[in-house]
Write a protein that holds these residues in place. Structure first.
Motif, PDB file in Angstrom:
ATOM      1  N   PRO A  42       0.831  -1.204   0.000  1.00  0.00           N
ATOM      2  CA  PRO A  42       0.000   0.000   0.000  1.00  0.00           C
ATOM      3  C   PRO A  42       0.867   1.256   0.000  1.00  0.00           C
ATOM      4  CG  PRO A  42      -0.337  -1.280   2.013  1.00  0.00           C
ATOM      5  CD  PRO A  42       0.638  -2.005   1.180  1.00  0.00           C
ATOM      6  N   THR A  43       0.366   2.292  -0.665  1.00  0.00           N
ATOM      7  CA  THR A  43       1.109   3.548  -0.747  1.00  0.00           C
ATOM      8  C   THR A  43       0.891   4.353   0.525  1.00  0.00           C
ATOM      9  OG1 THR A  43      -0.724   4.678  -1.777  1.00  0.00           O
ATOM     10  CG2 THR A  43       0.839   3.595  -3.253  1.00  0.00           C
ATOM     11  N   ASP A  44       1.758   5.335   0.748  1.00  0.00           N
ATOM     12  CA  ASP A  44       1.638   6.184   1.928  1.00  0.00           C
ATOM     13  C   ASP A  44       0.379   7.042   1.880  1.00  0.00           C
ATOM     14  OD1 ASP A  44       3.880   5.208   3.146  1.00  0.00           O
ATOM     15  OD2 ASP A  44       5.214   6.718   2.275  1.00  0.00           O
ATOM     16  N   ARG A  80      -6.481   6.490   5.336  1.00  0.00           N
ATOM     17  CA  ARG A  80      -7.155   5.600   6.296  1.00  0.00           C
ATOM     18  C   ARG A  80      -7.004   6.129   7.721  1.00  0.00           C
ATOM     19  NH1 ARG A  80      -5.497  -0.407   4.180  1.00  0.00           N
ATOM     20  NH2 ARG A  80      -6.880  -0.424   2.378  1.00  0.00           N
ATOM     21  N   LEU A  81      -5.800   6.596   8.048  1.00  0.00           N
ATOM     22  CA  LEU A  81      -5.582   7.141   9.379  1.00  0.00           C
ATOM     23  C   LEU A  81      -6.395   8.407   9.592  1.00  0.00           C
ATOM     24  CD1 LEU A  81      -1.752   6.581   9.923  1.00  0.00           C
ATOM     25  CD2 LEU A  81      -3.651   5.376  11.002  1.00  0.00           C
ATOM     26  N   LEU A 131      -2.559   6.213   0.656  1.00  0.00           N
ATOM     27  CA  LEU A 131      -3.694   5.391   1.082  1.00  0.00           C
ATOM     28  C   LEU A 131      -3.666   5.193   2.594  1.00  0.00           C
ATOM     29  CD1 LEU A 131      -6.116   3.645   0.322  1.00  0.00           C
ATOM     30  CD2 LEU A 131      -4.541   1.739   0.021  1.00  0.00           C
ATOM     31  N   ARG A 132      -2.489   4.939   3.143  1.00  0.00           N
ATOM     32  CA  ARG A 132      -2.356   4.742   4.576  1.00  0.00           C
ATOM     33  C   ARG A 132      -2.718   6.025   5.334  1.00  0.00           C
ATOM     34  NH1 ARG A 132       3.057   2.194   5.786  1.00  0.00           N
ATOM     35  NH2 ARG A 132       2.033   0.515   4.698  1.00  0.00           N
TER      36      ARG A 132
END
Length: 116
Positions: A40-42, A48-49, A44-45
């Protein structure tokens, strides 16, 4: 016609046809049809956060609002006590009038008679 599989359970013909169709589809997919695995790319992360933080913040805000609402309204309301039948404030009147004559009451607006 029931078939006895290895595990000893009895399967219906419809179940057998479904299993055969799923197995054929699984065998038809090869490595060429699969996309390459990527971590997963940063972005996307981070999204989500961010979404998780927003949801947690909104839940905390709702909890505080509920706490304020219950505090201002005195929490849970208690049911009203049962109603009592009306009681007269003075003793009940007797059906027979008393023999004593009522005393006249002087009215403040009437002038007093002169006693000469």
């Amino acid at each position: 016609m029931n078939h006895s599989p290895v595990d000893g359970s009895v399967r219906e013909p419809v179940e057998e046809r479904l299993r055969a169709a799923l197995a054929a589809r699984a065998n038809a997919v090869g490595p060429a049809e699969l996309r390459p695995l990527r971590p997963p790319t940063d972005a996307l992360r981070a999204r989500r956060l961010s979404l998780r933080g927003t949801v947690v913040g909104l839940l905390a805000l709702a909890a505080v609002a509920a706490l304020v609402l219950f505090t201002l309204h005195g929490g849970t309301s208690r049911p009203a006590p049962p109603a009592h039948p009306p009681r007269p404030s003075v003793g009940t009147p007797s059906p027979v009038p008393s023999s004593a004559s009522p005393t006249p009451v002087a009215s403040p607006s009437a002038p007093e008679p002169d006693a000469r």
